[in-house]
Design a protein around this motif. Structure first.
Motif, PDB file in Angstrom:
ATOM      1  N   ALA A  59       0.332  -1.050  -0.182  1.00  0.00           N
ATOM      2  CA  ALA A  59      -0.352  -0.018   0.018  1.00  0.00           C
ATOM      3  C   ALA A  59       0.957   1.112  -0.173  1.00  0.00           C
ATOM      4  N   VAL A  60       0.463   2.205  -0.333  1.00  0.00           N
ATOM      5  CA  VAL A  60       1.238   3.730  -0.081  1.00  0.00           C
ATOM      6  C   VAL A  60       0.033   4.428   0.962  1.00  0.00           C
ATOM      7  N   TYR A  61       1.005   4.524   1.919  1.00  0.00           N
ATOM      8  CA  TYR A  61       1.189   5.377   2.675  1.00  0.00           C
ATOM      9  C   TYR A  61       1.196   6.225   1.925  1.00  0.00           C
ATOM     10  N   ARG A  62       1.059   7.689   2.452  1.00  0.00           N
ATOM     11  CA  ARG A  62       1.114   9.283   2.014  1.00  0.00           C
ATOM     12  C   ARG A  62       0.945  10.854   2.967  1.00  0.00           C
ATOM     13  N   LEU A  63       1.904  11.426   2.829  1.00  0.00           N
ATOM     14  CA  LEU A  63       1.768  12.521   3.269  1.00  0.00           C
ATOM     15  C   LEU A  63       1.687  13.891   1.853  1.00  0.00           C
ATOM     16  N   ASP A  64       0.176  14.284   1.840  1.00  0.00           N
ATOM     17  CA  ASP A  64       0.780  15.638   0.959  1.00  0.00           C
ATOM     18  C   ASP A  64       0.444  17.500   1.261  1.00  0.00           C
ATOM     19  N   VAL A  65       2.201  17.567   1.208  1.00  0.00           N
ATOM     20  CA  VAL A  65       1.552  18.919   1.110  1.00  0.00           C
ATOM     21  C   VAL A  65       1.086  20.196   0.099  1.00  0.00           C
ATOM     22  N   ASP A  66       0.642  20.732   0.849  1.00  0.00           N
ATOM     23  CA  ASP A  66       0.403  21.724  -0.159  1.00  0.00           C
ATOM     24  C   ASP A  66       1.406  23.118   0.048  1.00  0.00           C
ATOM     25  N   GLY A  67       1.850  23.860  -0.716  1.00  0.00           N
ATOM     26  CA  GLY A  67       2.688  24.969  -0.470  1.00  0.00           C
ATOM     27  C   GLY A  67       2.034  26.288  -1.344  1.00  0.00           C
ATOM     28  N   ASP A  68       1.026  26.250  -1.884  1.00  0.00           N
ATOM     29  CA  ASP A  68       0.665  27.396  -2.086  1.00  0.00           C
ATOM     30  C   ASP A  68      -0.557  27.024  -2.899  1.00  0.00           C
ATOM     31  N   GLY A  69      -1.329  27.068  -1.349  1.00  0.00           N
ATOM     32  CA  GLY A  69      -3.008  27.284  -1.385  1.00  0.00           C
ATOM     33  C   GLY A  69      -3.970  26.436  -2.445  1.00  0.00           C
ATOM     34  N   SER A 103       1.085  12.185  -8.253  1.00  0.00           N
ATOM     35  CA  SER A 103       0.638  10.932  -8.813  1.00  0.00           C
ATOM     36  C   SER A 103       0.130   8.980  -7.786  1.00  0.00           C
ATOM     37  N   PRO A 104      -1.096   8.654  -7.738  1.00  0.00           N
ATOM     38  CA  PRO A 104      -1.001   7.783  -6.959  1.00  0.00           C
ATOM     39  C   PRO A 104      -0.344   6.541  -6.292  1.00  0.00           C
ATOM     40  N   GLU A 105       0.465   6.836  -7.481  1.00  0.00           N
ATOM     41  CA  GLU A 105       1.603   5.934  -6.888  1.00  0.00           C
ATOM     42  C   GLU A 105       2.614   6.327  -5.932  1.00  0.00           C
ATOM     43  N   ALA A 106       3.896   5.260  -5.637  1.00  0.00           N
ATOM     44  CA  ALA A 106       4.763   6.440  -4.602  1.00  0.00           C
ATOM     45  C   ALA A 106       5.759   6.826  -6.150  1.00  0.00           C
ATOM     46  N   ALA A 107       6.129   7.811  -6.557  1.00  0.00           N
ATOM     47  CA  ALA A 107       6.925   8.770  -7.069  1.00  0.00           C
ATOM     48  C   ALA A 107       8.064   9.358  -6.721  1.00  0.00           C
ATOM     49  N   GLY A 108       8.709   9.876  -8.084  1.00  0.00           N
ATOM     50  CA  GLY A 108       9.758  10.424  -7.611  1.00  0.00           C
ATOM     51  C   GLY A 108      11.218  10.088  -6.708  1.00  0.00           C
ATOM     52  N   ASP A 109      12.268  10.578  -5.899  1.00  0.00           N
ATOM     53  CA  ASP A 109      13.244   9.951  -5.811  1.00  0.00           C
ATOM     54  C   ASP A 109      12.744   8.885  -4.724  1.00  0.00           C
ATOM     55  N   VAL A 110      13.404   7.976  -4.444  1.00  0.00           N
ATOM     56  CA  VAL A 110      13.135   6.873  -3.115  1.00  0.00           C
ATOM     57  C   VAL A 110      14.615   8.195  -2.163  1.00  0.00           C
ATOM     58  N   THR A 191      -3.740   4.452   0.219  1.00  0.00           N
ATOM     59  CA  THR A 191      -4.236   3.639  -1.259  1.00  0.00           C
ATOM     60  C   THR A 191      -3.491   2.728  -1.586  1.00  0.00           C
ATOM     61  N   VAL A 192      -4.456   1.844  -2.486  1.00  0.00           N
ATOM     62  CA  VAL A 192      -4.263   0.308  -2.694  1.00  0.00           C
ATOM     63  C   VAL A 192      -4.333   0.305  -3.799  1.00  0.00           C
ATOM     64  N   GLU A 193      -3.582  -0.875  -4.548  1.00  0.00           N
ATOM     65  CA  GLU A 193      -3.647  -1.217  -6.109  1.00  0.00           C
ATOM     66  C   GLU A 193      -4.843  -2.405  -6.364  1.00  0.00           C
ATOM     67  N   GLY A 196      -5.735  -2.962 -11.165  1.00  0.00           N
ATOM     68  CA  GLY A 196      -3.911  -2.471 -12.173  1.00  0.00           C
ATOM     69  C   GLY A 196      -4.779  -1.149 -11.719  1.00  0.00           C
ATOM     70  N   ARG A 197      -5.574  -0.137 -10.974  1.00  0.00           N
ATOM     71  CA  ARG A 197      -5.460   0.934 -10.958  1.00  0.00           C
ATOM     72  C   ARG A 197      -5.812   1.292  -9.228  1.00  0.00           C
ATOM     73  N   TRP A 198      -5.261   2.317  -9.275  1.00  0.00           N
ATOM     74  CA  TRP A 198      -5.067   2.535  -7.483  1.00  0.00           C
ATOM     75  C   TRP A 198      -5.981   2.989  -7.000  1.00  0.00           C
ATOM     76  N   VAL A 199      -6.577   2.802  -5.787  1.00  0.00           N
ATOM     77  CA  VAL A 199      -7.771   3.493  -5.086  1.00  0.00           C
ATOM     78  C   VAL A 199      -7.175   4.186  -3.738  1.00  0.00           C
ATOM     79  N   SER A 200      -8.026   5.506  -3.842  1.00  0.00           N
ATOM     80  CA  SER A 200      -7.508   5.975  -2.405  1.00  0.00           C
ATOM     81  C   SER A 200      -8.867   5.114  -1.744  1.00  0.00           C
ATOM     82  N   VAL A 201      -8.649   4.632  -0.538  1.00  0.00           N
ATOM     83  CA  VAL A 201      -9.271   3.933   0.489  1.00  0.00           C
ATOM     84  C   VAL A 201      -9.347   4.772   1.806  1.00  0.00           C
TER      85      VAL A 201
END
Length: 321
Positions: A59-69, A103-110, A191-193, A196-201
């Motif tokens: 599963a993808v556990y995520r913290l999202d940050v909005d910097g521009d409101g 992205s609903p998947e784990a993206a970016g740099d490790v 989110t979980v897959e 074939g698609r990622w779903v936010s639970v």
């Protein structure tokens, strides 16, 4: 309650306690100017005797940050846990910005790979460049008389969460990693897959919203949604809830909801953290929500913060046996 058991009928989302986002915190790092602490607690397995501590592998556990409101993620930290083996488990941390942060998947740099997840009293603290990180079984910092809340606010004097554990995901980062200005918005998501698609639970930021405001058959849709759509989708419905629970006028209810809609925890880092400006581990968010839904007629449940919080990283207390 906070965001525990945020699926329909006071069950975990998707029927799996491992996928349950329970709380989100943001505050200044003690004794470390220019750094911010972000905490995402998940896995309300302690509510379920048949549960187990390991986060949901893959599963993808995520913290999202909005910097521009604009209530859309500009920075995202994603945490993906391995399959448990012989009781051990690891987690990999991804850091994404811009479009990749949405992205609903784990993206970016490790930024950290295969960090041990701890299940005992001593946390494993990983440090890599600008990131300080830990993940593991910790004492649940949320506090509330949930039995009293469920019994028409007849208080028992007992903290229902006092002996519970969660999986704490804790980061300490330089302020500029989260955005150039002092103000940020924050929310968590799981989110979980599926097919074939990622779903936010599960998703959320402010405590105790879906439990008080959403009908049971609306919780799954809420957990799958995005903060940018919250005002349009939920304001009128939640205004009616406050009219019913607190005797608000429609105008007063809409004004009260400005703090929690959209469901983004705002944090102005130029000011001391205290909910709803960020959230510290000892902020009494239960009292804040009770006052809100009752229009001040209920001041609180009489339960105070836990005494096992740590003054140093990772700040969450050691797990209960």
């Amino acid at each position: 309650m906070s965001h525990h058991l945020s699926g329909p009928n006071l069950r975990p989302p998707a029927g799996d306690a491992r996928l349950d986002l329970t709380d989100v915190f943001a505050f200044q790092a003690p004794g470390r100017p220019g750094h911010t602490v972000l905490i995402m607690d998940v896995n309300s397995f302690a509510f379920d005797p048949g549960g187990q501590p390991h986060p949901y592998p893959g599963a993808v556990y995520r913290l999202d940050v909005d910097g521009d409101g604009d209530d859309r993620a500009d920075v995202a930290f994603s945490f993906v846990f391995s399959e448990p083996r012989d009781g051990a488990q690891t987690v990999t941390v991804h850091y994404a910005t811009g479009e990749q942060a949405r992205s609903p998947e784990a993206a970016g740099d490790v930024v950290l790979r295969d960090v041990p997840v701890t299940f005992g009293a001593q946390p494993y603290v990983a440090e890599e460049g600008w990131l300080t990180f830990a993940a593991g079984l910790r004492s649940d910092p949320f506090f509330a008389d949930l039995e009293g809340i469920g019994n028409d606010f007849t208080w028992t004097g007992r903290d229902t969460i006092a002996d519970n554990n969660v999986i704490g995901i804790v980061l300490e980062v330089p302020d500029q990693i989260l955005g150039n200005g002092p103000r940020i918005g924050l929310w968590g998501r799981v989110t979980v897959e599926r097919d074939g698609r990622w779903v936010s639970v599960d998703r959320g930021a402010h405590p105790s919203l879906t439990a008080y405001f959403n009908a049971e058959d609306a919780k799954d849709e809420y957990n799958a949604g995005n903060p940018e759509d919250d005002v349009l989708k939920y304001r009128d419905l939640w205004v009616k809830v406050l009219e019913h629970t607190g005797g608000y006028t429609a105008e007063a209810a809409a004004d009260a909801l400005r703090t929690v809609l959209p469901d983004v925890l705002h944090f102005d880092r130029s000011k001391p953290a205290a909910y709803p400006n960020g959230r510290r581990l000892d902020d009494d968010v239960t009292d804040a929500r009770l006052q809100m839904i009752s229009n001040g007629r209920i001041q609180g449940d009489g339960i105070g913060p836990h005494t096992d919080l740590l003054p140093v990283f990772p700040y969450l207390g050691p797990p209960h046996s």
